[in-house]
Design an enzyme around this catalytic site. Structure first.
Site, mmCIF file in Angstrom:
data_model
loop_
_atom_site.group_PDB
_atom_site.id
_atom_site.type_symbol
_atom_site.label_atom_id
_atom_site.label_comp_id
_atom_site.label_asym_id
_atom_site.label_seq_id
_atom_site.Cartn_x
_atom_site.Cartn_y
_atom_site.Cartn_z
ATOM 1 N N GLY A 1 0.821 -1.202 0.000
ATOM 2 C CA GLY A 1 0.000 0.000 0.000
ATOM 3 C C GLY A 1 0.849 1.243 0.000
ATOM 4 N N GLY A 2 0.219 2.344 0.353
ATOM 5 C CA GLY A 2 0.905 3.620 0.320
ATOM 6 C C GLY A 2 2.036 3.706 1.318
ATOM 7 N N MET A 3 1.951 2.976 2.424
ATOM 8 C CA MET A 3 2.987 3.060 3.449
ATOM 9 C C MET A 3 4.146 2.117 3.187
ATOM 10 S SD MET A 3 0.443 3.190 6.716
ATOM 11 C CE MET A 3 1.802 3.018 7.867
ATOM 12 N N GLY A 4 3.981 1.141 2.298
ATOM 13 C CA GLY A 4 5.043 0.179 2.044
ATOM 14 C C GLY A 4 4.471 -1.196 1.811
ATOM 15 N N LYS B 1 4.643 -4.842 9.060
ATOM 16 C CA LYS B 1 4.414 -3.761 8.095
ATOM 17 C C LYS B 1 5.699 -2.958 7.947
ATOM 18 C CE LYS B 1 0.605 -1.788 7.468
ATOM 19 N NZ LYS B 1 -0.654 -1.028 7.583
ATOM 20 N N ASP C 1 -8.732 7.062 8.845
ATOM 21 C CA ASP C 1 -8.578 6.500 7.496
ATOM 22 C C ASP C 1 -9.446 5.254 7.330
ATOM 23 O OD1 ASP C 1 -7.583 6.613 4.947
ATOM 24 O OD2 ASP C 1 -5.757 5.494 5.391
ATOM 25 N N VAL D 1 3.370 -5.198 3.435
ATOM 26 C CA VAL D 1 2.982 -6.006 4.587
ATOM 27 C C VAL D 1 3.482 -7.425 4.336
ATOM 28 C CG1 VAL D 1 1.095 -6.852 6.021
ATOM 29 C CG2 VAL D 1 0.962 -4.579 5.006
#
Length: 693
Positions: A27-30, A47, A148, A32
């Protein structure tokens, strides 16, 4: 594999503890990862939070790392909540923060769930919304805002019985630190506040994160659940934000009774938006509708069925529309508006979420009363889907069951007037008998299918029960001679039947797909230590449960060690109890301490496994073999000579004048032409070796 590829991280050890097994999300954060905690011997979700184009050591980088750590602490406050993915820890590895979370086996986010199965039925979506609302409320009571809420952050997972979608979990609880993503997120002073299309309108103008803002995002998510797209999805993020602020959500086609709740959650003004308490009550009524009022008979020109009220409050023909609910306008059923036309979604929208079936009465047409079979619920399960609903019971014989002559006594039948009734033609009786026979046959087939025994590893392997650690098995053919898993039978004695192998470990896979893909590699990893110490050549074998039996077996892959060229004769490795007598040298491994039965001479097949902190006869120092055996010469003498050459006592700090390297041969394998020899360091005078020497 190219450097930097997401899959290239498989096998990495994070923080000296977590081994990356497989990438399960991005995803946007990296990314998983499914990871194995080597300290606690369990699987977790890891994560990896990435900061693209952000130099290490800079002020912004350090601020984001600190923010990730703080947000993880906030999420940990909700540890143990049934609808929140638990956060265990936050750590820093190579300058980047990693979040250690509960791994939810078999989970799919709401986007993937709908992509595979289609939109949810209103009652199922209401059940999901109630669970998410419960999680949000628990956070709001502690001053924690999610910020979110969206389909990607809602997980649907099987419960302990394997029911798909029975567990509903809210993830990414407050861990929102990186806006760099193809799915653009919007920030203010570098603080993440939401996702385009699911962001409350008051947040777009810089308003604070509030419980009401989370409820707006929940409304967008529920809309997505029944329609398959968000109410403010647009071609660009700017267009989506503009729609959130200026446009009303388009009327849905499938929401049915859920629409008034969603509409009340999507009110632009947070002060007028429905409260969490009222939303929960409304969602609960959709899941479990209130009893219907009795039919109201109008003594005027309206027929008795004109004022029936459906389970979602929709009026029948000629009934006045209800008052506005939750701040939303009343809808007119006659126009076909989705707000009241619950049946518009039809059975095609039903999914595998466990939820009670909704009761929707149907209006009867004018005319004489004609009994009809009850129509199925508007959201009956699709064929083959697993829903948490009980099948309706079959009707039982009794008064009113079957044709009029069913169970009638022989002889003439008379009516109320005493006149003799005309007998039914014999052809009708024959037809009834045929129908009854067909019904019994169908029932028998159904019973056989319903009670069919599902073998945990399929028909080829043939075992009726899941394997357990320590079980010994015999293969047909020998497991060492085939590429796959042959037919297996248990050897309860683990020795009397000369087993071909033993279950050394169980790998608990998170899903059937992971078990099928990684089972062999994980089993080889789990059995490698024992395999390297054993005297005989062995190989790892993974026995993977079938997809149908995966949850019934606990998701366990049985990891066997089997002999490559012959049987194992009994327990292996750490599963061997002290005091056991070796039946063959194939059971012996390097580092074993050997004893023998009291009163017996040193006979090769009568050595016992003893604890090395006690006095013992010999210590296994080497495993070797002879390439050929000279015919006519003593086989035991040839084994001793081989050990004297390959494992002399001097190589182990002992004098050959006091010690010798005794060769123990595998009698079973020698008969097959495999000349295996185990070298045991012993005193020449046969005196015991002191413990822990």
């Amino acid at each position: 594999m190219a450097p930097g590829s997401p899959k290239s991280g498989v096998g990495r050890i994070i923080a000296g503890r977590y081994r990356l097994l497989d990438q399960v999300g991005s995803g946007g954060m990296g990314h998983v990862w499914l990871a194995h905690d080597q300290r606690l011997d369990c699987d977790v979700a890891l994560k990896e939070i990435r900061f693209r184009n952000l130099p290490d050591g800079g002020e912004e980088h350090e601020s984001r790392v600190a923010r990730a750590r703080a947000e993880a602490r906030h999420a940990a406050v909700l540890r143990g909540h049934p609808h929140v993915v638990t956060v265990h820890d936050v750590l820093e590895h190579e300058g980047l923060p990693w979040i250690v979370m509960e791994y939810v086996a078999g989970a799919e986010d709401l986007r993937d769930w709908l992509a595979r199965r289609g939109p949810l039925a209103p009652a199922e979506c209401a059940r999901m919304g109630l669970a998410v609302l419960d999680a949000l409320t628990a956070g709001h009571e502690r001053g924690i805002m999610h910020r979110d809420v969206k389909p990607a952050n809602i997980l649907l997972a099987p419960d302990r019985t394997g029911m798909p979608g029975a567990r509903i979990l809210l993830t990414d609880y407050g861990i929102s630190v990186q806006p760099d993503s193809p799915e653009t997120r919007w920030t203010r002073t570098s603080i993440l506040v939401g996702t385009a299309g699911y962001l409350a309108p008051e947040r777009t103008t810089g308003g604070p994160a509030t419980a009401a803002a989370d409820l707006f995002s929940l409304g967008c998510t529920l809309y997505f659940g029944v329609e398959g797209f968000g109410p403010f999805d647009r071609g660009t993020d700017l267009a989506a934000i503009t729609a959130v602020v200026l446009e009303e959500a388009p009327p849905p086609r499938r929401a049915g009774a859920l629409w008034p709740v969603v509409e009340a959650l999507l009110i632009k003004d947070p002060a007028r938006r429905i409260s969490a308490e009222d939303a929960a009550a409304a969602l609960a009524r959709i899941i479990t509708p209130e009893p219907h009022p009795p039919t109201q008979v109008d003594t005027g020109s309206q027929p008795p069925w004109a004022r029936l009220v459906t389970s979602d409050g929709a009026p029948g023909p000629g009934m006045a529309p209800p008052d506005e609910r939750f701040g939303g306008p009343a809808q007119n059923q006659s126009t076909g508006s989705p707000a009241r036309n619950q049946s518009s979604s039809g059975p095609a929208q039903d999914q595998g979420l466990a939820t009670p079936a909704a009761y929707t009465p149907t209006a009867q047409a004018p005319g004489p009363y004609t009994p009809t079979a009850q129509a199925p619920g508007a959201y009956a399960p699709r064929p083959g889907q697993e829903l948490g609903r009980s099948a309706p019971s079959a009707p039982q014989p009794g008064p009113g069951f079957g044709p009029p002559w069913y169970g009638a006594p022989p002889g003439p039948v008379t009516g109320p007037s005493g006149r003799r009734r005309r007998k039914r033609p014999r052809v009708l009786q024959a037809l009834a008998a045929v129908l009854l026979a067909l019904g019994l046959t169908a029932g028998g087939v159904w019973y056989a299918m319903a009670h069919k025994v599902v073998l945990p590893y399929g028909d080829t392997v043939g075992l009726a029960e899941p394997l357990r650690k320590g079980d010994c098995v015999v293969g047909d053919p020998s497991p060492g001679s085939v590429a796959g898993v042959p037919r297996l039978t248990l050897d309860p004695s683990c020795g009397n039947a000369v087993p071909d192998g033993q279950v050394m470990a169980l790998y608990k896979a998170p899903s059937f797909e992971v078990a099928d893909r990684q089972g062999a590699d994980r089993c080889e990893e789990l059995t490698k230590g024992t395999a390297e110490k054993l005297a005989w050549n062995v190989r790892s074998m993974a026995v993977v449960p079938t997809r149908q039996a995966f949850h019934a077996t606990g998701g366990n892959v049985a990891c066997l060690l089997v002999g490559k060229h012959g049987p194992m004769y009994g327990p292996l490795g750490k599963l061997r109890p002290y005091g056991m007598t070796f039946k063959d040298a194939t059971q012996i491994q390097r580092g074993d301490c050997l004893g023998h039965e009291d009163g017996d001479a040193l006979v090769y097949t009568h050595y016992q496994l003893v604890a090395c902190d006690k006095n013992h006869v010999g210590l296994v120092i080497q495993i070797t073999h002879l390439k050929t055996v000279a015919s006519g010469e003593d086989a035991d003498a040839q084994a001793n000579d081989q050990c004297a050459a390959d494992a002399p006592p001097e190589d182990f700090g002992r004098s050959s004048a006091v010690f010798w390297s005794h060769g123990l041969r595998s009698t079973g394998l020698w008969a097959k032409g495999y000349y295996l020899v185990v070298c045991s360091l012993e005193h020449r005078d046969k005196s015991p070796l002191p413990g822990n020497e």
